[in-house]
Design an enzyme around this catalytic site. Structure first.
Site, short mmCIF file in Angstrom:
data_model
loop_
_atom_site.label_atom_id
_atom_site.label_comp_id
_atom_site.label_asym_id
_atom_site.label_seq_id
_atom_site.Cartn_x
_atom_site.Cartn_y
_atom_site.Cartn_z
N GLY A 251 1.20 -5.14 -0.69
CA GLY A 251 0.75 -4.20 0.22
C GLY A 251 1.13 -4.56 1.74
CG ASP A 252 -0.95 -7.89 3.23
OD1 ASP A 252 -1.57 -7.05 3.36
OD2 ASP A 252 -1.23 -8.96 2.53
#
Length: 267
Positions: A251-252
Protein backbone atom coordinates in the site's frame (compact mmCIF):
# COMPACT_ATOMS: atom_id res chain seq x y z
CA UNK A 1 10.46 17.92 -3.81
CA UNK A 2 8.10 15.61 -1.92
CA UNK A 3 7.82 15.71 1.87
CA UNK A 4 6.92 12.44 3.61
CA UNK A 5 5.64 12.42 7.18
CA UNK A 6 6.07 9.52 9.61
CA UNK A 7 4.98 10.69 13.06
CA UNK A 8 5.40 7.35 14.82
CA UNK A 9 8.42 5.70 13.15
CA UNK A 10 10.16 2.56 14.38
CA UNK A 11 13.22 0.42 14.06
CA UNK A 12 11.76 -2.56 12.20
CA UNK A 13 13.44 -5.83 13.18
CA UNK A 14 12.51 -8.86 11.08
CA UNK A 15 13.54 -12.43 11.87
CA UNK A 16 13.11 -15.24 9.35
CA UNK A 17 12.85 -18.67 10.97
CA UNK A 18 11.63 -22.14 9.98
CA UNK A 19 8.78 -22.03 12.50
CA UNK A 20 7.93 -20.22 15.73
CA UNK A 21 8.17 -22.36 18.85
CA UNK A 22 6.67 -21.00 22.08
CA UNK A 23 8.42 -21.15 25.45
CA UNK A 24 11.88 -22.03 24.12
CA UNK A 25 15.11 -20.36 22.97
CA UNK A 26 15.38 -19.84 19.23
CA UNK A 27 18.42 -18.67 17.26
CA UNK A 28 18.24 -16.78 14.00
CA UNK A 29 20.87 -16.19 11.30
CA UNK A 30 18.55 -14.45 8.84
CA UNK A 31 17.47 -11.09 10.23
CA UNK A 32 17.32 -7.43 9.21
CA UNK A 33 16.85 -4.01 10.80
CA UNK A 34 15.50 -0.99 8.93
CA UNK A 35 14.25 2.52 9.65
CA UNK A 36 10.57 1.70 9.52
CA UNK A 37 7.22 3.39 9.19
CA UNK A 38 4.73 3.76 6.35
CA UNK A 39 6.04 7.19 5.38
CA UNK A 40 9.58 5.84 5.15
CA UNK A 41 8.38 3.06 2.84
CA UNK A 42 6.90 5.77 0.62
CA UNK A 43 10.24 7.62 0.77
CA UNK A 44 12.14 4.54 -0.42
CA UNK A 45 9.78 3.99 -3.33
CA UNK A 46 10.08 7.64 -4.39
CA UNK A 47 13.86 7.39 -4.18
CA UNK A 48 13.77 4.38 -6.49
CA UNK A 49 11.66 6.53 -8.85
CA UNK A 50 14.43 9.18 -8.79
CA UNK A 51 12.31 11.72 -6.93
CA UNK A 52 13.76 14.35 -4.62
CA UNK A 53 12.44 13.70 -1.12
CA UNK A 54 12.64 14.89 2.45
CA UNK A 55 11.32 12.91 5.43
CA UNK A 56 10.13 14.25 8.77
CA UNK A 57 8.47 13.13 11.99
CA UNK A 58 9.59 12.47 15.56
CA UNK A 59 12.63 10.47 16.77
CA UNK A 60 14.26 10.19 20.18
CA UNK A 61 16.68 8.39 22.48
CA UNK A 62 19.40 5.91 21.55
CA UNK A 63 16.90 4.10 19.34
CA UNK A 64 16.32 7.38 17.51
CA UNK A 65 20.04 7.82 16.90
CA UNK A 66 20.25 4.32 15.43
CA UNK A 67 17.10 4.98 13.40
CA UNK A 68 18.72 8.03 11.76
CA UNK A 69 21.87 6.00 11.04
CA UNK A 70 19.77 3.39 9.25
CA UNK A 71 17.94 6.11 7.33
CA UNK A 72 21.21 7.68 6.26
CA UNK A 73 22.41 4.32 4.92
CA UNK A 74 19.27 4.21 2.79
CA UNK A 75 20.20 7.62 1.38
CA UNK A 76 16.98 9.25 2.60
CA UNK A 77 17.32 12.94 3.51
CA UNK A 78 15.43 13.84 6.66
CA UNK A 79 14.58 16.58 9.14
CA UNK A 80 13.10 14.70 12.09
CA UNK A 81 12.27 16.51 15.32
CA UNK A 82 14.17 15.22 18.34
CA UNK A 83 12.02 14.22 21.34
CA UNK A 84 12.67 13.11 24.91
CA UNK A 85 11.08 9.68 24.48
CA UNK A 86 12.69 6.65 22.85
CA UNK A 87 11.80 5.67 19.27
CA UNK A 88 9.90 2.39 19.29
CA UNK A 89 10.99 -1.03 18.04
CA UNK A 90 8.68 -3.27 16.03
CA UNK A 91 9.39 -6.97 15.57
CA UNK A 92 8.24 -9.23 12.74
CA UNK A 93 8.80 -12.99 12.96
CA UNK A 94 8.45 -14.55 9.52
CA UNK A 95 7.99 -18.30 9.22
CA UNK A 96 9.16 -20.47 6.35
CA UNK A 97 5.50 -21.27 5.63
CA UNK A 98 4.78 -17.57 4.99
CA UNK A 99 3.22 -16.78 8.37
CA UNK A 100 4.11 -13.48 9.99
CA UNK A 101 3.82 -12.60 13.67
CA UNK A 102 4.28 -8.96 14.61
CA UNK A 103 4.96 -7.29 17.96
CA UNK A 104 4.46 -3.53 17.72
CA UNK A 105 5.49 -1.17 20.50
CA UNK A 106 3.12 1.77 20.98
CA UNK A 107 6.02 4.24 21.03
CA UNK A 108 6.82 7.45 22.90
CA UNK A 109 4.43 10.18 24.05
CA UNK A 110 4.81 13.55 22.31
CA UNK A 111 4.57 16.53 24.66
CA UNK A 112 3.15 19.96 23.80
CA UNK A 113 6.55 21.61 23.33
CA UNK A 114 7.70 18.88 20.91
CA UNK A 115 4.46 19.22 18.97
CA UNK A 116 4.94 22.99 18.62
CA UNK A 117 8.54 22.54 17.45
CA UNK A 118 7.32 20.08 14.80
CA UNK A 119 4.57 22.45 13.61
CA UNK A 120 7.06 25.31 13.29
CA UNK A 121 9.34 23.13 11.19
CA UNK A 122 6.41 21.80 9.16
CA UNK A 123 5.27 25.32 8.28
CA UNK A 124 8.71 26.06 6.84
CA UNK A 125 8.99 22.77 4.99
CA UNK A 126 5.52 22.77 3.47
CA UNK A 127 6.17 26.10 1.75
CA UNK A 128 9.20 24.69 -0.07
CA UNK A 129 7.89 21.35 -1.34
CA UNK A 130 5.55 20.36 -4.17
CA UNK A 131 3.65 17.68 -2.32
CA UNK A 132 3.13 16.30 1.21
CA UNK A 133 2.43 12.63 1.95
CA UNK A 134 1.51 11.66 5.53
CA UNK A 135 1.26 7.99 6.45
CA UNK A 136 0.64 5.77 9.44
CA UNK A 137 -0.58 6.06 12.99
CA UNK A 138 -0.34 8.99 15.37
CA UNK A 139 1.93 8.71 18.42
CA UNK A 140 0.56 9.13 21.92
CA UNK A 141 0.22 12.75 23.00
CA UNK A 142 -1.03 14.08 19.65
CA UNK A 143 -4.72 14.82 19.27
CA UNK A 144 -6.76 12.69 16.86
CA UNK A 145 -7.22 15.75 14.63
CA UNK A 146 -3.49 16.27 14.08
CA UNK A 147 -3.62 15.13 10.45
CA UNK A 148 -6.55 17.48 9.91
CA UNK A 149 -4.36 20.33 11.20
CA UNK A 150 -1.47 19.34 8.91
CA UNK A 151 -3.79 19.09 5.91
CA UNK A 152 -5.26 22.54 6.52
CA UNK A 153 -1.81 24.11 6.90
CA UNK A 154 -0.70 22.43 3.68
CA UNK A 155 -3.78 23.62 1.82
CA UNK A 156 -3.18 27.17 3.03
CA UNK A 157 0.28 26.98 1.46
CA UNK A 158 -1.18 25.66 -1.80
CA UNK A 159 0.58 22.30 -1.38
CA UNK A 160 -1.39 19.08 -2.06
CA UNK A 161 -1.66 16.85 1.03
CA UNK A 162 -1.99 13.08 0.63
CA UNK A 163 -3.06 10.93 3.59
CA UNK A 164 -2.83 7.21 4.30
CA UNK A 165 -4.10 6.45 7.78
CA UNK A 166 -6.96 4.65 9.50
CA UNK A 167 -9.50 4.84 12.31
CA UNK A 168 -10.05 8.17 14.05
CA UNK A 169 -6.89 9.62 12.46
CA UNK A 170 -8.42 9.09 9.02
CA UNK A 171 -11.90 10.28 10.01
CA UNK A 172 -10.52 13.51 11.42
CA UNK A 173 -7.93 13.88 8.68
CA UNK A 174 -10.66 13.92 6.03
CA UNK A 175 -12.04 17.08 7.64
CA UNK A 176 -8.85 18.87 6.59
CA UNK A 177 -9.73 18.20 2.92
CA UNK A 178 -6.65 16.25 1.82
CA UNK A 179 -5.96 16.03 -1.91
CA UNK A 180 -6.00 12.22 -1.85
CA UNK A 181 -6.67 9.49 0.70
CA UNK A 182 -5.96 5.77 0.29
CA UNK A 183 -7.93 3.56 2.67
CA UNK A 184 -7.93 -0.17 2.06
CA UNK A 185 -11.29 -1.88 1.91
CA UNK A 186 -11.28 -2.78 5.62
CA UNK A 187 -10.42 0.81 6.59
CA UNK A 188 -13.24 2.07 4.37
CA UNK A 189 -15.67 -0.30 6.11
CA UNK A 190 -14.46 0.98 9.48
CA UNK A 191 -14.92 4.57 8.32
CA UNK A 192 -18.45 3.88 7.07
CA UNK A 193 -19.39 1.85 10.14
CA UNK A 194 -20.99 -0.81 7.96
CA UNK A 195 -20.17 -3.86 5.89
CA UNK A 196 -19.34 -2.91 2.32
CA UNK A 197 -19.19 -5.60 -0.35
CA UNK A 198 -20.32 -4.40 -3.78
CA UNK A 199 -18.49 -1.92 -5.98
CA UNK A 200 -21.54 0.35 -5.98
CA UNK A 201 -21.41 0.51 -2.17
CA UNK A 202 -17.68 1.29 -2.28
CA UNK A 203 -18.25 4.09 -4.79
CA UNK A 204 -21.17 5.48 -2.78
CA UNK A 205 -19.09 5.80 0.41
CA UNK A 206 -16.19 7.29 -1.55
CA UNK A 207 -18.51 9.82 -3.21
CA UNK A 208 -19.71 10.93 0.21
CA UNK A 209 -16.09 11.58 1.15
CA UNK A 210 -15.50 13.46 -2.11
CA UNK A 211 -18.46 15.69 -1.24
CA UNK A 212 -16.61 16.90 1.87
CA UNK A 213 -13.79 18.35 -0.23
CA UNK A 214 -11.36 15.46 -0.80
CA UNK A 215 -10.31 15.35 -4.47
CA UNK A 216 -9.38 11.67 -4.89
CA UNK A 217 -10.32 8.56 -2.91
CA UNK A 218 -8.33 5.41 -3.72
CA UNK A 219 -9.54 2.13 -2.23
CA UNK A 220 -6.96 -0.67 -2.33
CA UNK A 221 -8.32 -4.22 -2.29
CA UNK A 222 -5.29 -6.49 -2.42
CA UNK A 223 -5.52 -9.16 -5.12
CA UNK A 224 -8.85 -7.63 -6.23
CA UNK A 225 -7.10 -4.48 -7.40
CA UNK A 226 -8.21 -0.95 -6.59
CA UNK A 227 -10.88 1.65 -7.25
CA UNK A 228 -10.17 5.35 -7.77
CA UNK A 229 -13.11 7.71 -7.27
CA UNK A 230 -13.20 11.37 -8.32
CA UNK A 231 -16.06 13.85 -8.39
CA UNK A 232 -17.14 12.80 -11.89
CA UNK A 233 -15.43 9.51 -12.65
CA UNK A 234 -14.68 6.06 -11.26
CA UNK A 235 -11.68 4.02 -12.35
CA UNK A 236 -11.30 0.28 -11.69
CA UNK A 237 -7.81 -1.22 -11.67
CA UNK A 238 -7.19 -4.96 -11.81
CA UNK A 239 -4.15 -6.51 -10.16
CA UNK A 240 -1.94 -8.93 -12.11
CA UNK A 241 -2.11 -12.57 -11.05
CA UNK A 242 1.17 -13.13 -9.20
CA UNK A 243 2.54 -15.40 -6.51
CA UNK A 244 2.36 -13.33 -3.31
CA UNK A 245 5.55 -13.35 -1.23
CA UNK A 246 4.92 -10.64 1.38
CA UNK A 247 2.26 -7.92 1.15
CA UNK A 248 3.95 -5.58 3.67
CA UNK A 249 4.61 -2.18 2.10
CA UNK A 250 2.45 -2.74 -0.98
CA UNK A 251 0.00 0.00 0.00
CA UNK A 252 2.91 2.35 0.71
CA UNK A 253 4.33 1.56 -2.73
CA UNK A 254 0.95 2.48 -4.20
CA UNK A 255 1.06 5.82 -2.37
CA UNK A 256 4.55 6.41 -3.73
CA UNK A 257 3.24 5.85 -7.25
CA UNK A 258 0.44 8.35 -6.75
CA UNK A 259 2.89 10.88 -5.30
CA UNK A 260 5.05 10.69 -8.42
CA UNK A 261 2.05 10.79 -10.76
CA UNK A 262 0.59 13.88 -9.08
CA UNK A 263 4.00 15.55 -8.86
CA UNK A 264 4.58 14.93 -12.57
CA UNK A 265 1.06 16.20 -13.39
CA UNK A 266 -0.03 12.97 -15.03
CA UNK A 267 -3.67 12.64 -16.05
Amino acid sequence: MILTITLNPAIDSSYQIDSLEVDTVMRCDNYDKTAGGKGLNVSRILKKLDMEINATGFVGGKNGEYFLELLEKDGVESEFVSIGGNTRICIAIIGKDGTQTEILETGPTINRNEEEIFLERYLKLVKNVDLVCASGSLPKGLAKDFYEKLARLSNESGTPFLLDSSGESLKNGIKGKPYLIKPNIDELRDFAGQDIESESEIVSVARNIIATGVKYVVISMGKDGAILVTEKRVYRGSAPNIEAVNPVGSGDSMMGGFCKAIHDEMS
